[in-house]
Write an enzyme that holds these catalytic residues in place. Structure first.
Site, PDB file in Angstrom:
ATOM      1  N   GLU A  81       0.668  -1.172   0.059  1.00  0.00           N
ATOM      2  CA  GLU A  81      -0.067  -0.198  -0.022  1.00  0.00           C
ATOM      3  C   GLU A  81       0.892   1.231  -0.036  1.00  0.00           C
ATOM      4  O   GLU A  81       0.516   2.185  -0.619  1.00  0.00           O
ATOM      5  CB  GLU A  81      -1.037  -0.086   0.950  1.00  0.00           C
ATOM      6  CG  GLU A  81      -1.986  -1.097   1.079  1.00  0.00           C
ATOM      7  CD  GLU A  81      -3.061  -0.933   0.098  1.00  0.00           C
ATOM      8  OE1 GLU A  81      -3.147   0.039  -0.547  1.00  0.00           O
ATOM      9  OE2 GLU A  81      -4.027  -2.090   0.008  1.00  0.00           O
ATOM     10  N   ASP A 222      -4.398  -9.754  -8.221  1.00  0.00           N
ATOM     11  CA  ASP A 222      -4.831  -8.642  -9.237  1.00  0.00           C
ATOM     12  C   ASP A 222      -3.611  -7.970  -9.856  1.00  0.00           C
ATOM     13  O   ASP A 222      -3.311  -8.089 -11.081  1.00  0.00           O
ATOM     14  CB  ASP A 222      -5.956  -7.720  -8.919  1.00  0.00           C
ATOM     15  CG  ASP A 222      -5.789  -7.187  -7.448  1.00  0.00           C
ATOM     16  OD1 ASP A 222      -4.777  -7.296  -6.962  1.00  0.00           O
ATOM     17  OD2 ASP A 222      -6.740  -6.457  -6.960  1.00  0.00           O
ATOM     18  N   GLU A 315     -18.396  -6.686  -2.989  1.00  0.00           N
ATOM     19  CA  GLU A 315     -17.196  -7.378  -3.149  1.00  0.00           C
ATOM     20  C   GLU A 315     -17.085  -8.566  -3.581  1.00  0.00           C
ATOM     21  O   GLU A 315     -16.286  -9.045  -4.564  1.00  0.00           O
ATOM     22  CB  GLU A 315     -16.417  -7.378  -1.789  1.00  0.00           C
ATOM     23  CG  GLU A 315     -16.383  -6.042  -1.092  1.00  0.00           C
ATOM     24  CD  GLU A 315     -15.120  -5.227  -1.664  1.00  0.00           C
ATOM     25  OE1 GLU A 315     -15.049  -5.253  -3.050  1.00  0.00           O
ATOM     26  OE2 GLU A 315     -14.170  -4.978  -0.887  1.00  0.00           O
ATOM     27  N   GLU A 336     -12.284  -0.123 -10.196  1.00  0.00           N
ATOM     28  CA  GLU A 336     -12.088  -1.297 -11.274  1.00  0.00           C
ATOM     29  C   GLU A 336     -12.871  -1.092 -12.390  1.00  0.00           C
ATOM     30  O   GLU A 336     -12.514  -1.145 -13.642  1.00  0.00           O
ATOM     31  CB  GLU A 336     -11.706  -2.413 -10.686  1.00  0.00           C
ATOM     32  CG  GLU A 336     -10.565  -2.630  -9.916  1.00  0.00           C
ATOM     33  CD  GLU A 336     -10.587  -2.065  -8.563  1.00  0.00           C
ATOM     34  OE1 GLU A 336     -11.612  -1.685  -8.229  1.00  0.00           O
ATOM     35  OE2 GLU A 336      -9.694  -2.282  -7.774  1.00  0.00           O
TER      36      GLU A 336
HETATM   37  C1  DMJ Z   1      -6.553   0.144  -4.987  1.00  0.00           C
HETATM   38  O1  DMJ Z   1      -5.744   0.576  -3.657  1.00  0.00           O
HETATM   39  C2  DMJ Z   1      -5.356  -0.258  -6.124  1.00  0.00           C
HETATM   40  O2  DMJ Z   1      -6.305  -0.369  -7.215  1.00  0.00           O
HETATM   41  C3  DMJ Z   1      -5.313  -1.935  -5.833  1.00  0.00           C
HETATM   42  O3  DMJ Z   1      -4.774  -2.415  -6.896  1.00  0.00           O
HETATM   43  C4  DMJ Z   1      -6.619  -2.426  -5.515  1.00  0.00           C
HETATM   44  N1  DMJ Z   1      -7.406  -2.091  -4.531  1.00  0.00           N
HETATM   45  C5  DMJ Z   1      -7.577  -0.559  -4.607  1.00  0.00           C
HETATM   46  C6  DMJ Z   1      -8.814  -0.080  -5.181  1.00  0.00           C
HETATM   47  O4  DMJ Z   1      -9.884  -1.092  -5.208  1.00  0.00           O
END
Ligand code: DMJ
Length: 529
Positions: A81, A222, A315, A336
């Site tokens: 993060e 992902d 989710e 997304e």
């Molecule tokens: C973001 O922090 C980034 O896109 C990450 O790759 C996935 N989760 C969140 C958004 O959903």
């Protein structure tokens, strides 16, 4: 414009009620630290200000952050993060500083105060990579390195989501360490794939054993796939592209059914969880970058049908049951699907994608707006809210919405000499910036490959000159330190916390809140948090 009002309602509420905390709590109108203690929402939202055309506030906040943010803090931070939100946010703002009308140092974009801040934050993550395998720990203390009691279990995305930011840092600063550790981690991860070519969800970075063996494209994995593709594009790197293409063959073979992507056991390929996760909605956008438009369009339609059913993406969505999954009914205002709509509109011009944008705008306004911000939706069935506004709402969701409706925006690229969308920078104005389009990191922070190329060349020239000079002055046989190498294995002790020192719970792999061990449709995911 409605998207701008949405941004400023949330942004001003954060500044008025939450700054300098990381996040706004939109139900109680106050703030809280979440991923660290570094005014995360402001760092994450900085480049969105410029995307929306607000140069003066961009300049004000850029200097405010330089004056107020300190990464030398005793905080256990998620390596993933901190990289995507903080390092990515600062790098992007640094690269956009010229367009933002900031005073530029003579060497910009190969130097500058925001770049130094990004480098400072990233350097504090490096101890996590000092492991025998090269696979990083998920959490690091920003002052003291990795705790001796730190869990060695990290999610796949937590290992493979560094190459964009770290190679940008390396190429801008000339210090190869960052790119080296990111590449070493990617290569190590590649070596752990199963005989049928899949990776799982969580890995023990010391034993290199897969702890959660579910293979799919969503939570916990992902952005690993995203960075193989975007890293290949940004660095023109065939090795990364080939890794992705081999994964893609296995994913298409084992996980794709009717243009949905399921979760399967990584060694056997048997379905473990017939579920669509909201985080998977980045995939059609990624496919469009690769030119796989037909398949991207069909998968997007599947996901959009879920959005229409609930007015947001839960989710988890059980594909056989056509409904939400217990305890996963929330929509924390993720970007997304909007991100994919932006790429697909750019590629096809089809107005379906604008319609999704309108639907999203309406839903978010209607369901999640509060007097001081926008709240995560706890349950899409009854529209209960959570007291949280994640920083990605301003960094990604609003930015992608805005860019979806502004196809001529400079961030969409297509700049060519004469249309005014490129700019000059670097020593002697030798860098032509922005002319090759931008690559968005996984937190929607745009990075400029042209700057990497330009500064990389300057760094190489400088290095060659240094090598020549050192060669002249050194006695024969003495080694040339040159650029830093990837850290040698087995150094985690040197960066460890001392026994008894404070350790807060690790924050690793939060892409999907695997907050506890939970069982969905017979499959257990292991949480490392
Ligand atoms: C973001 O922090 C980034 O896109 C990450 O790759 C996935 N989760 C969140 C958004 O959903």
């Amino acid at each position: 414009m409605r998207i701008k009002s949405m941004f400023y309602h949330a942004y001003n509420s954060y500044l008025d009620n939450a700054f300098p905390y990381d996040e706004l709590r939109p139900l109680t109108c106050d703030g809280q630290d979440t991923w660290g203690s570094f005014s995360l929402t402001l760092i994450d939202a900085l480049d969105t200000l410029l995307v929306l055309g607000n140069q003066t506030e961009f300049q004000r906040v850029a200097s405010l952050l330089q004056d107020t943010v300190d990464f030398d803090i005793d905080v256990n931070a998620s390596v993933f993060e901190t990289n995507i939100r903080v390092v990515g946010g600062l790098l992007s703002a640094h690269l956009l500083a010229g367009r933002g009308g900031m005073d530029l140092e003579p060497g910009w974009p190969c130097s500058g105060p925001l770049l130094r801040m990004a480098e400072d934050a990233a350097r504090r993550l490096l101890p996590a990579f000092q492991t025998p395998s090269g696979l990083p720990y998920g959490t690091v203390n920003l002052q003291r390195g990795v705790s001796p009691t730190e869990t060695p279990v990290t999610c796949t995305a937590g290992v493979g989501t560094f190459i964009l930011e770290f190679s940008t840092l390396s190429r801008l600063t000339g210090d190869q360490t960052f790119e080296n550790v990111a590449l070493r981690a990617l290569r190590a991860l590649w070596g752990t794939r199963s005989d049928i070519g899949l990776v799982g969800n969580h890995i023990d970075i010391l034993s290199k054993k897969w702890v959660a063996q579910d293979a799919g494209i969503g939570a916990g994995v992902d952005s690993y796939f995203e960075y193989l593709v975007k890293g290949a594009i940004m660095l023109q790197d065939e090795e990364l592209l080939n890794m992705f293409l081999e994964f893609d063959r296995a994913l298409q073979n084992y996980t794709r059914f009717d243009d949905w992507y399921l979760w399967v056991q990584m060694h056997k390929g048997t379905v473990s969880m017939p579920v669509f996760q909201s985080l998977e909605a980045f995939w059609p956008g990624l496919q469009s970058l690769l030119g796989n438009l037909d398949s991207a369009v069909r998968t997007f339609q599947n996901y959009y049908s879920v959005w229409r059913q609930f007015g947001g993406l839960p989710e988890f969505y059980s594909i056989p049951q056509g409904y939400t999954v217990d305890k996963r009914e929330g929509y924390p205002l993720r970007p997304e699907l909007i991100e994919s709509a932006m790429y697909l509109f750019r590629a096809t011009g089809d107005h379906t994608y604008l319609q999704l944008g309108l639907d999203a705008l309406e839903s978010i306004e209607k369901i999640s707006k509060t007097p001081c911000g926008y709240a995560s939706v706890k349950d899409l069935r009854d529209h209960q809210l959570d007291n949280r506004m994640e920083s990605f709402f301003l960094a990604e969701t609003v930015k992608y919405l805005y860019l979806l409706f502004d196809p001529a925006h400079f961030l969409h690229g297509g700049g060519a000499e004469g249309d005014g969308s490129w700019e000059e920078g670097g020593e002697g104005g030798r860098c032509v910036l922005g002319a090759g389009g931008f690559i968005f990191n996984t937190e929607a922070h745009p990075l400029d490959p042209a700057a990497l190329y330009c500064c990389g060349r300057h760094a190489q020239d400088r290095q060659e000159l240094r090598d020549v000079l050192l060669g002249l002055s050194e006695p024969k046989g003495q080694s040339n330190p040159g650029r830093a190498e990837a850290p040698p294995p087995g150094q985690s002790e040197s960066i460890a916390l001392k026994p008894g020192e404070r350790k807060t719970p690790p924050l690793s792999c939060p892409v999907q809140p695997f907050r506890a061990r939970f069982s969905v449709l017979g499959q257990v995911f292991t949480d490392s948090t």
